[in-house]
Design a protein around this motif. Structure first.
Motif, mmCIF file in Angstrom:
data_model
loop_
_atom_site.group_PDB
_atom_site.id
_atom_site.type_symbol
_atom_site.label_atom_id
_atom_site.label_comp_id
_atom_site.label_asym_id
_atom_site.label_seq_id
_atom_site.Cartn_x
_atom_site.Cartn_y
_atom_site.Cartn_z
ATOM 1 N N TYR A 150 -5.206 12.319 9.509
ATOM 2 C CA TYR A 150 -3.771 12.360 9.239
ATOM 3 C C TYR A 150 -3.472 12.355 7.746
ATOM 4 C CZ TYR A 150 -3.609 11.805 14.203
ATOM 5 O OH TYR A 150 -3.788 12.035 15.553
ATOM 6 N N ASP A 151 -4.406 11.847 6.943
ATOM 7 C CA ASP A 151 -4.315 12.060 5.498
ATOM 8 C C ASP A 151 -4.422 13.555 5.211
ATOM 9 O OD1 ASP A 151 -3.832 9.623 4.385
ATOM 10 O OD2 ASP A 151 -5.905 9.177 3.855
ATOM 11 N N ASP A 152 -5.371 14.201 5.901
ATOM 12 C CA ASP A 152 -5.561 15.641 5.732
ATOM 13 C C ASP A 152 -4.312 16.412 6.161
ATOM 14 O OD1 ASP A 152 -8.126 15.094 4.878
ATOM 15 O OD2 ASP A 152 -9.053 15.495 6.827
ATOM 16 N N THR A 198 5.962 0.037 3.638
ATOM 17 C CA THR A 198 6.936 0.235 4.712
ATOM 18 C C THR A 198 6.957 1.672 5.227
ATOM 19 O OG1 THR A 198 8.669 0.636 3.061
ATOM 20 C CG2 THR A 198 8.443 -1.619 3.902
ATOM 21 N N GLY A 199 6.172 2.559 4.579
ATOM 22 C CA GLY A 199 6.158 3.955 4.987
ATOM 23 C C GLY A 199 7.296 4.768 4.405
ATOM 24 N N LEU A 200 8.169 4.113 3.623
ATOM 25 C CA LEU A 200 9.340 4.807 3.063
ATOM 26 C C LEU A 200 8.985 5.669 1.860
ATOM 27 C CD1 LEU A 200 11.990 1.941 3.337
ATOM 28 C CD2 LEU A 200 11.718 3.935 4.823
ATOM 29 N N MET A 201 7.716 5.665 1.468
ATOM 30 C CA MET A 201 7.290 6.543 0.386
ATOM 31 C C MET A 201 7.274 8.005 0.857
ATOM 32 S SD MET A 201 3.154 5.837 0.224
ATOM 33 C CE MET A 201 2.802 7.170 -0.909
ATOM 34 N N TYR A 202 7.257 8.197 2.205
ATOM 35 C CA TYR A 202 7.148 9.544 2.760
ATOM 36 C C TYR A 202 8.488 10.098 3.242
ATOM 37 C CZ TYR A 202 2.102 8.688 2.890
ATOM 38 O OH TYR A 202 0.798 8.403 2.554
ATOM 39 N N THR A 203 8.570 11.400 3.265
ATOM 40 C CA THR A 203 9.696 12.085 3.899
ATOM 41 C C THR A 203 9.480 12.007 5.412
ATOM 42 O OG1 THR A 203 8.503 14.180 3.864
ATOM 43 C CG2 THR A 203 9.946 13.723 1.978
ATOM 44 N N ARG A 207 6.129 11.194 7.404
ATOM 45 C CA ARG A 207 6.135 9.814 7.916
ATOM 46 C C ARG A 207 5.596 9.736 9.337
ATOM 47 N NH1 ARG A 207 11.741 7.483 7.242
ATOM 48 N NH2 ARG A 207 11.298 8.172 5.114
ATOM 49 N N LYS A 208 5.759 10.810 10.112
ATOM 50 C CA LYS A 208 5.255 10.773 11.488
ATOM 51 C C LYS A 208 3.733 10.613 11.510
ATOM 52 C CE LYS A 208 5.061 15.821 12.024
ATOM 53 N NZ LYS A 208 5.562 16.980 12.819
ATOM 54 N N PHE A 209 3.055 11.206 10.502
ATOM 55 C CA PHE A 209 1.603 11.042 10.411
ATOM 56 C C PHE A 209 1.244 9.640 9.932
ATOM 57 C CE2 PHE A 209 2.094 15.728 9.616
ATOM 58 C CZ PHE A 209 1.550 16.132 10.826
ATOM 59 N N ALA A 210 2.066 9.114 9.022
ATOM 60 C CA ALA A 210 1.829 7.755 8.512
ATOM 61 C C ALA A 210 1.976 6.723 9.636
ATOM 62 C CB ALA A 210 2.790 7.446 7.371
ATOM 63 N N LYS A 211 2.916 6.965 10.559
ATOM 64 C CA LYS A 211 3.109 6.042 11.688
ATOM 65 C C LYS A 211 1.899 6.053 12.620
ATOM 66 C CE LYS A 211 8.164 5.881 11.884
ATOM 67 N NZ LYS A 211 9.371 6.219 12.681
ATOM 68 N N ILE A 212 1.317 7.234 12.813
ATOM 69 C CA ILE A 212 0.103 7.321 13.636
ATOM 70 C C ILE A 212 -1.016 6.540 12.958
ATOM 71 C CG2 ILE A 212 -1.650 8.874 14.582
ATOM 72 C CD1 ILE A 212 0.553 11.027 14.769
ATOM 73 N N GLN A 213 -1.101 6.651 11.635
ATOM 74 C CA GLN A 213 -2.113 5.905 10.894
ATOM 75 C C GLN A 213 -1.907 4.396 11.047
ATOM 76 O OE1 GLN A 213 -1.674 7.772 6.962
ATOM 77 N NE2 GLN A 213 -3.756 8.573 7.189
ATOM 78 N N ASP A 214 -0.653 3.973 11.056
ATOM 79 C CA ASP A 214 -0.355 2.544 11.244
ATOM 80 C C ASP A 214 -0.884 2.061 12.593
ATOM 81 O OD1 ASP A 214 0.832 2.195 8.814
ATOM 82 O OD2 ASP A 214 2.884 2.408 9.542
ATOM 83 N N SER A 215 -0.686 2.899 13.647
ATOM 84 C CA SER A 215 -1.178 2.480 14.974
ATOM 85 C C SER A 215 -2.691 2.423 15.017
ATOM 86 C CB SER A 215 -0.745 3.381 16.096
ATOM 87 O OG SER A 215 -0.089 4.306 15.860
#
Length: 283
Positions: A150-152, A198-203, A207-215
């Motif tokens: 998801y970084d990729d 908080t993930g707010l660094m992303y648009t 952010r949807k990919f960042a949320k998957i990374q959080d899980s």
């Protein structure tokens, strides 16, 4: 409102011997392909020294080890099994560190240290370090490889011209480049850290990919706590301490996972019975 009970442990593991043992560490640094950016600051791979810390005494370092042609070596004496940490001096000074941990053991320990968090350092040593290395290899296979996908995905969005960083994060990053006052820099870094955590660094697109990374990260933490609970060894003891620290750090801007806290309390009860520790409760 206090939402988290942070348990700080002072751990004493007695394994003294009549004579001191000798540990030799030999390291190979895999060079970066290019410079990276952290909070708007260019991070160059320019370190000439590795700093050696006792994990229990960080950030006071024990030795400054020269790096020559991406290699280093160091010998020291010890009595008790203990965790040490290695950090590049340049990264330590800039505050963006990749920490390589190992147990001091009698004999030679070989370390291969990669330039980013996507590859875990390889440790070749004796019993404790074999166990530590196997543990990290399992983490890589079970979680970090998937996390990296998801970084990729975020990087692909950026290459296609899609904005991945929020307007607020981008503005703060530019502001940081021009700031000279230490107080202002610290304030900006705090705001940037808040946006990162908080993930707010992303648009929204990224952010949807960042949320998957959080899980994925939360699943990793549960797996770690479960693994630690099933074992009562010096290695699991050390990993338990690290997990407590990492869980405590998440309290600042994220809602803490109650299940993780319950797992930590269960582990604490187990270790109190099996090791000599002094727990201190800090509200």
């Amino acid at each position: 409102m206090k939402t988290l009970l942070i348990v700080l442990l002072l751990i004493f593991v007695s394994a003294s011997r009549d004579t001191e043992k000798k540990c030799t560490i030999k390291g190979l640094l895999v060079p970066k392909e290019k410079d990276t950016t952290f909070l708007g600051q260019i991070i160059k791979d320019e370190s000439n020294y590795m700093l050696l810390f006792k994990a229990s005494k960080f950030p006071i370092y024990e030795a400054k080890i020269p790096i020559i042609e991406n290699k280093f070596t160091y010998k020291f004496n010890f009595k008790d099994p203990e965790v040490f940490e290695l950090v590049k001096e340049e990264e330590f000074n800039q505050g963006n560190m990749i920490v390589t941990s190992f147990f001091c053991e009698n004999g030679q320990i070989d370390l291969t240290i990669y330039p980013d968090n996507n590859r875990i350092a390889m440790i070749k040593g004796y019993t404790l370090n074999k166990e530590l290395n196997n543990y990290y290899v399992n983490l890589q296979k079970l979680f970090w490889n998937e996390y990296q996908k998801y970084d990729d995905s975020i990087n692909i969005l950026s290459k296609k011209g899609t904005k991945v960083f929020s307007k607020e994060f981008s503005e703060l990053t530019e502001k940081r480049k021009k700031a000279a006052d230490e107080k202002i820099l610290k304030q900006i870094d705090n705001e940037l850290n808040y946006l990162q955590n908080t993930g707010l660094m992303y648009t929204p697109a990224a952010r949807k990919f960042a949320k998957i990374q959080d899980s994925i990260f939360n699943e990793k933490k549960k797996w770690e706590f479960d693994n630690i609970y099933k074992n009562t060894t010096l290695l699991s003891y050390y990993l338990f301490m690290n997990n407590i620290k990492e869980t405590a750090k998440s309290c600042c801007w994220k809602e803490v996972d109650a299940e993780l806290i319950n797992n930590a309390k269960n582990n604490l009860d187990k270790y109190v019975k099996n090791f000599r520790i002094i727990p201190t409760d800090l509200l």
